[in-house]
Design a protein around this motif. Structure first.
Motif, PDB file in Angstrom:
ATOM      1  N   GLY A  77      24.798 -44.207 -97.191  1.00  0.00           N
ATOM      2  CA  GLY A  77      25.868 -45.191 -97.253  1.00  0.00           C
ATOM      3  C   GLY A  77      27.000 -44.779 -98.181  1.00  0.00           C
ATOM      4  N   ILE A  78      26.643 -44.161 -99.328  1.00  0.00           N
ATOM      5  CA  ILE A  78      27.685 -43.768-100.291  1.00  0.00           C
ATOM      6  C   ILE A  78      28.238 -42.387 -99.984  1.00  0.00           C
ATOM      7  CG2 ILE A  78      28.119 -43.397-102.766  1.00  0.00           C
ATOM      8  CD1 ILE A  78      26.076 -45.482-103.399  1.00  0.00           C
ATOM      9  N   GLY A  79      27.478 -41.547 -99.279  1.00  0.00           N
ATOM     10  CA  GLY A  79      27.995 -40.235 -98.877  1.00  0.00           C
ATOM     11  C   GLY A  79      27.549 -39.106 -99.785  1.00  0.00           C
ATOM     12  N   ALA A  80      26.276 -39.073-100.165  1.00  0.00           N
ATOM     13  CA  ALA A  80      25.764 -37.977-100.989  1.00  0.00           C
ATOM     14  C   ALA A  80      25.530 -36.749-100.131  1.00  0.00           C
ATOM     15  CB  ALA A  80      24.466 -38.395-101.680  1.00  0.00           C
ATOM     16  N   ASP A  81      25.788 -35.575-100.688  1.00  0.00           N
ATOM     17  CA  ASP A  81      25.618 -34.298 -99.983  1.00  0.00           C
ATOM     18  C   ASP A  81      24.219 -33.774-100.254  1.00  0.00           C
ATOM     19  OD1 ASP A  81      25.856 -31.945 -98.678  1.00  0.00           O
ATOM     20  OD2 ASP A  81      27.307 -31.035-100.023  1.00  0.00           O
ATOM     21  N   SER A  82      23.272 -34.083 -99.318  1.00  0.00           N
ATOM     22  CA  SER A  82      21.885 -33.668 -99.523  1.00  0.00           C
ATOM     23  C   SER A  82      21.677 -32.179 -99.338  1.00  0.00           C
ATOM     24  CB  SER A  82      20.975 -34.434 -98.556  1.00  0.00           C
ATOM     25  OG  SER A  82      21.369 -34.186 -97.211  1.00  0.00           O
ATOM     26  N   SER A  83      22.671 -31.451 -98.800  1.00  0.00           N
ATOM     27  CA  SER A  83      22.553 -29.987 -98.664  1.00  0.00           C
ATOM     28  C   SER A  83      23.044 -29.271 -99.906  1.00  0.00           C
ATOM     29  CB  SER A  83      23.346 -29.523 -97.440  1.00  0.00           C
ATOM     30  OG  SER A  83      24.710 -29.850 -97.585  1.00  0.00           O
ATOM     31  N   PHE A  84      23.581 -30.012-100.896  1.00  0.00           N
ATOM     32  CA  PHE A  84      24.016 -29.450-102.183  1.00  0.00           C
ATOM     33  C   PHE A  84      25.098 -28.401-102.007  1.00  0.00           C
ATOM     34  CE2 PHE A  84      19.570 -30.776-102.759  1.00  0.00           C
ATOM     35  CZ  PHE A  84      19.753 -31.749-103.727  1.00  0.00           C
ATOM     36  N   ASN A  85      26.053 -28.667-101.107  1.00  0.00           N
ATOM     37  CA  ASN A  85      27.216 -27.783-100.991  1.00  0.00           C
ATOM     38  C   ASN A  85      28.168 -27.958-102.166  1.00  0.00           C
ATOM     39  OD1 ASN A  85      26.435 -26.609 -98.526  1.00  0.00           O
ATOM     40  ND2 ASN A  85      27.179 -28.387 -97.401  1.00  0.00           N
ATOM     41  N   CYS A  86      27.978 -29.028-102.942  1.00  0.00           N
ATOM     42  CA  CYS A  86      28.771 -29.248-104.142  1.00  0.00           C
ATOM     43  C   CYS A  86      27.847 -29.781-105.227  1.00  0.00           C
ATOM     44  CB  CYS A  86      29.927 -30.219-103.876  1.00  0.00           C
ATOM     45  SG  CYS A  86      29.382 -31.837-103.265  1.00  0.00           S
ATOM     46  N   GLU A  87      28.365 -29.964-106.437  1.00  0.00           N
ATOM     47  CA  GLU A  87      27.557 -30.438-107.549  1.00  0.00           C
ATOM     48  C   GLU A  87      27.027 -31.843-107.238  1.00  0.00           C
ATOM     49  OE1 GLU A  87      26.658 -28.804-110.113  1.00  0.00           O
ATOM     50  OE2 GLU A  87      27.879 -27.018-109.750  1.00  0.00           O
ATOM     51  N   PRO A  88      25.700 -32.099-107.450  1.00  0.00           N
ATOM     52  CA  PRO A  88      25.140 -33.428-107.169  1.00  0.00           C
ATOM     53  C   PRO A  88      25.656 -34.465-108.155  1.00  0.00           C
ATOM     54  CG  PRO A  88      23.493 -32.018-108.177  1.00  0.00           C
ATOM     55  CD  PRO A  88      24.687 -31.149-107.908  1.00  0.00           C
ATOM     56  N   ALA A  89      26.471 -35.386-107.674  1.00  0.00           N
ATOM     57  CA  ALA A  89      27.034 -36.432-108.528  1.00  0.00           C
ATOM     58  C   ALA A  89      26.087 -37.626-108.561  1.00  0.00           C
ATOM     59  CB  ALA A  89      28.406 -36.855-108.005  1.00  0.00           C
ATOM     60  N   GLN A  90      25.998 -38.273-109.715  1.00  0.00           N
ATOM     61  CA  GLN A  90      25.160 -39.461-109.861  1.00  0.00           C
ATOM     62  C   GLN A  90      25.835 -40.649-109.175  1.00  0.00           C
ATOM     63  OE1 GLN A  90      22.013 -39.635-111.184  1.00  0.00           O
ATOM     64  NE2 GLN A  90      22.250 -37.400-111.113  1.00  0.00           N
ATOM     65  N   LEU A  91      25.112 -41.278-108.245  1.00  0.00           N
ATOM     66  CA  LEU A  91      25.662 -42.381-107.457  1.00  0.00           C
ATOM     67  C   LEU A  91      25.540 -43.691-108.235  1.00  0.00           C
ATOM     68  CD1 LEU A  91      24.158 -41.473-103.971  1.00  0.00           C
ATOM     69  CD2 LEU A  91      26.323 -40.739-104.975  1.00  0.00           C
ATOM     70  N   LYS A  92      26.440 -44.640-107.895  1.00  0.00           N
ATOM     71  CA  LYS A  92      26.434 -45.949-108.517  1.00  0.00           C
ATOM     72  C   LYS A  92      26.325 -46.992-107.408  1.00  0.00           C
ATOM     73  CE  LYS A  92      29.230 -44.522-112.468  1.00  0.00           C
ATOM     74  NZ  LYS A  92      30.488 -44.752-113.236  1.00  0.00           N
ATOM     75  N   PRO A  93      25.093 -47.339-106.978  1.00  0.00           N
ATOM     76  CA  PRO A  93      24.917 -48.299-105.875  1.00  0.00           C
ATOM     77  C   PRO A  93      25.451 -49.675-106.257  1.00  0.00           C
ATOM     78  CG  PRO A  93      22.904 -47.040-106.283  1.00  0.00           C
ATOM     79  CD  PRO A  93      23.825 -46.768-107.416  1.00  0.00           C
ATOM     80  N   GLY A  94      25.866 -50.397-105.214  1.00  0.00           N
ATOM     81  CA  GLY A  94      26.385 -51.735-105.418  1.00  0.00           C
ATOM     82  C   GLY A  94      25.286 -52.778-105.508  1.00  0.00           C
ATOM     83  N   LYS A  95      25.701 -54.053-105.473  1.00  0.00           N
ATOM     84  CA  LYS A  95      24.757 -55.148-105.667  1.00  0.00           C
ATOM     85  C   LYS A  95      23.753 -55.256-104.521  1.00  0.00           C
ATOM     86  CE  LYS A  95      27.831 -57.919-108.575  1.00  0.00           C
ATOM     87  NZ  LYS A  95      28.511 -59.232-108.758  1.00  0.00           N
ATOM     88  N   VAL A  96      24.183 -54.893-103.300  1.00  0.00           N
ATOM     89  CA  VAL A  96      23.257 -54.977-102.159  1.00  0.00           C
ATOM     90  C   VAL A  96      22.075 -54.042-102.384  1.00  0.00           C
ATOM     91  CG1 VAL A  96      23.016 -54.584 -99.702  1.00  0.00           C
ATOM     92  CG2 VAL A  96      25.080 -55.655-100.583  1.00  0.00           C
ATOM     93  N   TRP A  97      22.373 -52.803-102.792  1.00  0.00           N
ATOM     94  CA  TRP A  97      21.293 -51.827-103.016  1.00  0.00           C
ATOM     95  C   TRP A  97      20.465 -52.222-104.236  1.00  0.00           C
ATOM     96  CZ3 TRP A  97      21.225 -49.584 -98.680  1.00  0.00           C
ATOM     97  CH2 TRP A  97      22.404 -49.203 -98.032  1.00  0.00           C
ATOM     98  N   GLN A  98      21.106 -52.808-105.227  1.00  0.00           N
ATOM     99  CA  GLN A  98      20.347 -53.263-106.393  1.00  0.00           C
ATOM    100  C   GLN A  98      19.377 -54.374-106.005  1.00  0.00           C
ATOM    101  OE1 GLN A  98      23.083 -54.274-109.501  1.00  0.00           O
ATOM    102  NE2 GLN A  98      24.056 -52.260-109.519  1.00  0.00           N
ATOM    103  N   GLY A  99      19.812 -55.247-105.073  1.00  0.00           N
ATOM    104  CA  GLY A  99      18.904 -56.289-104.601  1.00  0.00           C
ATOM    105  C   GLY A  99      17.700 -55.707-103.879  1.00  0.00           C
ATOM    106  N   LEU A 100      17.925 -54.706-103.005  1.00  0.00           N
ATOM    107  CA  LEU A 100      16.809 -54.050-102.323  1.00  0.00           C
ATOM    108  C   LEU A 100      15.857 -53.399-103.331  1.00  0.00           C
ATOM    109  CD1 LEU A 100      18.605 -52.362 -99.291  1.00  0.00           C
ATOM    110  CD2 LEU A 100      17.028 -54.287 -99.222  1.00  0.00           C
ATOM    111  N   SER A 101      16.427 -52.765-104.374  1.00  0.00           N
ATOM    112  CA  SER A 101      15.591 -52.114-105.382  1.00  0.00           C
ATOM    113  C   SER A 101      14.779 -53.144-106.155  1.00  0.00           C
ATOM    114  CB  SER A 101      16.476 -51.302-106.335  1.00  0.00           C
ATOM    115  OG  SER A 101      17.242 -50.363-105.620  1.00  0.00           O
ATOM    116  N   ALA A 102      15.400 -54.271-106.491  1.00  0.00           N
ATOM    117  CA  ALA A 102      14.660 -55.319-107.201  1.00  0.00           C
ATOM    118  C   ALA A 102      13.511 -55.852-106.356  1.00  0.00           C
ATOM    119  CB  ALA A 102      15.620 -56.450-107.588  1.00  0.00           C
ATOM    120  N   ASP A 103      13.739 -56.023-105.061  1.00  0.00           N
ATOM    121  CA  ASP A 103      12.681 -56.491-104.163  1.00  0.00           C
ATOM    122  C   ASP A 103      11.535 -55.489-104.105  1.00  0.00           C
ATOM    123  OD1 ASP A 103      11.719 -58.452-102.246  1.00  0.00           O
ATOM    124  OD2 ASP A 103      12.063 -56.891-100.740  1.00  0.00           O
ATOM    125  N   LEU A 104      11.866 -54.181-104.134  1.00  0.00           N
ATOM    126  CA  LEU A 104      10.827 -53.143-104.151  1.00  0.00           C
ATOM    127  C   LEU A 104       9.988 -53.240-105.429  1.00  0.00           C
ATOM    128  CD1 LEU A 104       9.580 -50.493-103.019  1.00  0.00           C
ATOM    129  CD2 LEU A 104      11.354 -49.277-104.291  1.00  0.00           C
TER     130      LEU A 104
END
Length: 814
Positions: free
Chosen positions: A49-76
């Motif tokens: 959703g945020i657009g992370a490059d899982s093939s590591f063609n560039c430096e892995p940047a730390q993502l900052k998920p929004g409230k929707v993803w935080q809600g899913l994480s809290a439910d987990l």
């Protein structure tokens, strides 16, 4: 509750470590309550959703998920509240390290790495080798492990860093549990047969990976840095190339022996399969003959017996194949790859056997069907053929409709993507316009503030000037009174002077005290009174063989003098430019005069045209006047003519013809030699011919104290990184801008033919120095348009440079 997150490079083996920790008591994560998402699915959706490059063609940047993803994480996390220690292992965790760290203080991190040789060997097992593959691997390995090292160093209280190769040792694997307990507060207990699964260690792949990584030393540097800080390291050196070659040769011998045995067994099985196929062909022929003669029941029984015999033979082949399969399973872990290939052959042979058995059963069924219902079978097959034909036509029609729908969807998707791209471009353009507008507003506000400040300063200056005018009027009246008093005293002393001058002894005393005012001339075509000079020649004397030469002259009375030195030759023009001259220890600034700027000479000559005259103006104070006069010449180097193939083996610097010193009736000239210690900012260390300004764009230089007067400032520029830097440099004295001019600009012809300016260059400017500036101290300020590094032009010098200066002089003007 403790949550343990395990991550690392895709080929670091972090998943094997996670499985081992599950065996030691770590609980797997349950899915979330509402959406039933696993942690891996949640992380994948966040990264997609945020657009992370899982093939590591560039430096892995730390993502900052929004409230929707935080809600899913809290439910987990709520779904796993009943588990004391649980966690998961996933590659996408590398993008969410900061997120999980801040999400819950009970999260702990197990960071796993391996040597680059180990990881590349695992990759080469799965993919074909290519330069692009190796380059991509090295970049991804560097980026992932650099991010792990960064996170580990900043979160030592919640992280452990393990080398997966070290955990293959039993003692280190057990120590992993104690380190996790002490560092993370995670208590795990290992069963008796507990171990960490390791992939097959093939020396051939390690040797190949070792050779490929020799061209990438940066990965070894980062690996050593990881080993220096990790909690559990692999304290064994990387196997050398010779050891890997020896292990590879031993493995190759074992594989060759196994391959030979497999080929013999495969040949035998192929012969048996051919025999079975021949027997089946005979049975098929007999079945066809039986169709023509259905009444021969005795032959049918014989065929059934042969068929049963054929099945028995197939069972024997199956037993042999199973025996071979058991032999392949007993191979060592180093021959697993060959075993897999042989297993594939076994499966193919087993499939062939099963197909033959199936064919035999079908033939048996066909015999029975032909005996019972030979006539009705043709009609049924015709009906089946028709049904299949109709179904095929319907499927083709349906496929054509689906293809048309797909094309329509593709066109709609392309149009939507085009609209999104155009909308994004408009948003970016609007953002740039808004930023420019804000910058212009800020600049306008800044200019208004500057205008207000300048107006306030102007009002203060006007008030100060009016108050100073009244003070100066009072001072002038006081000075006028003092002048009258001094005039009376002078008249008094003048009368006494007339009385004294009548005395003959006083006149004799003045004659004895007077210093010679005649010019001093030293002819170097004759022997001179000095050190480090060769014998005089027809044109003059050569300085050498040492770097310091001296001339003794009569003592000079206090005052200013002009020195002229006629040089008829030099072993190298650089020696002439870098001469240092001093009188009784006081530095004297030399300037070259002569015809070196002739247009014809500048166009067609590269060497200096001799003779050359060096001139200088210096001051002698009372302390120096009390000592014998000594002129000292210091040379940067000496050169022997023998190096150029000549017979003269003397080490020479310059050949001097004449030295002339005459007294001047001018004021004192002061200056700074940047080849000596200076006071200022943004200057590099001293060099033989001056000092470079840098690395910043703003430099300052503190000038000697002078009296308030009008001066000419001369700046000797020895070199510049680019003509545009010299042209665009802004000069100021205590904040007041100065306009410097070049007294010898390029001629029109030199500009037309594209000649560069020859250095050194003397820049001059006139300035009025007030008493307040004298009291505060003079600071010469330089603002350069840019600085350039010689490294950008292929040099090893990484400094950022602007101009190189040799001297700065303040010459009083009448």
């Amino acid at each position: 509750m403790k949550v343990v997150l395990t991550c690392g490079h895709p080929y670091s083996g972090f998943s094997q470590l996670h499985r081992a920790m599950l065996g030691a008591g770590l609980k797997p994560a349950k899915t979330s309550r509402r959406e039933m998402f696993s942690p891996e699915e949640i992380q994948k959706k966040i990264c997609d959703g945020i657009g992370a490059d899982s093939s590591f063609n560039c430096e892995p940047a730390q993502l900052k998920p929004g409230k929707v993803w935080q809600g899913l994480s809290a439910d987990l996390f709520i779904a796993n509240l009943d588990q004391e220690i649980w966690g998961w292992a996933d590659l996408n965790t590398i993008f969410l390290l900061n997120f999980w760290r801040d999400f819950d203080p009970q999260t702990r991190f197990v960071l796993v790495y391996s040597s680059p040789t180990y990881a590349l060997a695992q990759l080469l097992r799965e993919q074909e080798t290519s330069p692009a593959l190796v380059e991509s691997f090295c970049l991804s390995w560097l980026r992932v492990n650099s991010e792990l090292l960064r996170f580990y160093n900043r979160n030592l209280d919640r992280c452990v860093l393990f080398n997966i190769e070290a955990l293959s040792l039993p003692l280190e694997a057990i120590r992993l549990l104690s380190v996790s307990r002490d560092r993370l507060g995670v208590s795990l207990s290992a069963p008796a047969d507990w171990c960490i699964e390791q992939p097959m260690n093939d020396a051939a792949f390690r040797l190949f990976a070792y050779s490929l990584l020799q061209e990438h030393p940066s990965v070894q540097v980062l690996y050593k840095e990881l080993e220096s800080v990790a909690d559990i390291i692999y304290d064994f050196p990387e196997p050398q190339k010779e050891i890997l070659i020896a292990k590879t040769f031993v493995q190759y011998q074992h594989l060759a022996e196994r391959h030979g045995e497999a080929r013999e067994l495969s040949t035998q099985l192929n012969v048996q399969v051919l025999e079975l196929q021949s027997q089946l062909g005979q049975i098929q022929q007999e079945l066809a003959f039986e169709k023509q003669k259905p009444d021969q029941s005795s032959q049918l029984k014989d065929l059934k017996k042969e068929n049963e015999l054929l099945l028995l033979q197939m069972h024997q082949v199956q037993e042999e194949l199973e025996s071979y399969f058991l032999q392949c399973q007993r191979l060592s872990s180093e021959q697993v790859k060959v075993a897999k290939e042989r297993q594939t052959q076994i499966q193919q042979l087993t499939q062939a056997r099963d197909q033959q058995a199936k064919l035999a059963a079908e033939r048996q069924s066909q015999i029975q069907q032909l005996v019972q219902a030979r006539d009705g079978q043709a009609e049924e097959r015709q009906t089946q053929i028709q049904q299949l034909t109709q179904a095929r036509d319907e499927q083709a029609k349906l496929a054509a409709e689906r293809q048309s729908q797909i094309q329509q969807l593709v066109r709609a998707r392309d149009e939507k993507a085009k609209l999104v791209t155009e909308q994004q471009a408009l948003i970016q353009k609007q953002t740039r316009t808004q930023n420019e507008y804000e910058i212009l507003n800020g600049e306008n506000a800044r200019l208004k503030n500057q205008s207000n400040v300048l107006e306030a300063k102007l009002r203060d200056a006007q008030a100060s000037v009016s108050s100073k005018q009244s003070e100066l009027t009072k001072e002038n009246e006081l000075l006028l009174l003092q002048l009258h008093q001094v005039q009376k005293e002078l008249e008094h002393y003048f009368l006494k002077y007339q009385e004294v001058t009548q005395s003959k002894s006083y006149v004799t005393f003045l004659q004895d005290l007077a210093q010679p005012t005649e010019p001093i001339l030293v002819d170097f075509c004759r022997p001179v009174d000095g050190d480090n000079w060769y014998d005089a020649e027809a044109n003059g004397s050569w300085a050498g063989p040492e770097k310091i030469s001296t001339i003794r002259i009569p003592s000079l009375s206090p005052g200013q003098y002009q020195l002229k030195l006629d040089v008829v030759d030099a072993k190298n023009p650089k020696i002439l430019d870098e001469i240092s001259l001093s009188y009784n220890g006081q530095a004297i600034f030399l300037q070259r005069q002569g015809n070196t700027h002739n247009l014809f000479f500048a166009l067609f000559k590269k060497k200096v045209r001799y003779p050359v005259q060096l001139q200088a103006i210096f001051t002698v104070n009372a302390t120096q006047a009390s000592k014998p006069g000594v002129l000292a010449f210091q040379f940067a180097k000496l050169i022997s003519s023998q190096i150029r193939g000549r017979g003269d083996n003397r080490f020479l610097a310059i050949q001097v013809c004449k030295l002339h010193i005459a007294s001047l009736r001018t004021q004192e000239i002061v200056g700074i030699d940047l080849r000596k210690d200076i006071q200022g900012q943004n200057w590099y260390h001293v060099e033989p011919d001056g000092r470079w300004a840098g690395p910043g764009k703003f430099s300052t230089l503190s000038l000697p104290k002078v009296k308030s007067s009008r001066y000419k400032i001369e700046i000797e520029v020895v070199d510049a990184m680019a003509p545009q830097i010299l042209k665009g440099t802004k000069f100021s004295l205590n904040g007041i801008p100065l306009n410097f001019v070049d007294p010898s600009p390029l001629s029109l012809l030199r500009r037309l033919i594209g000649k560069r300016k020859k250095y050194p260059v003397i820049l001059t400017a006139h300035v009025d120095v007030s008493q307040s500036q004298c009291n505060a101290g003079l600071n010469l300020e330089f603002e350069f348009p840019s600085v350039i590094s010689p490294a950008s032009r292929g040099s090893d010098d990484n400094r950022h440079l602007a101009l190189r200066l040799r001297t700065v002089k303040l010459i009083p003007l009448p």
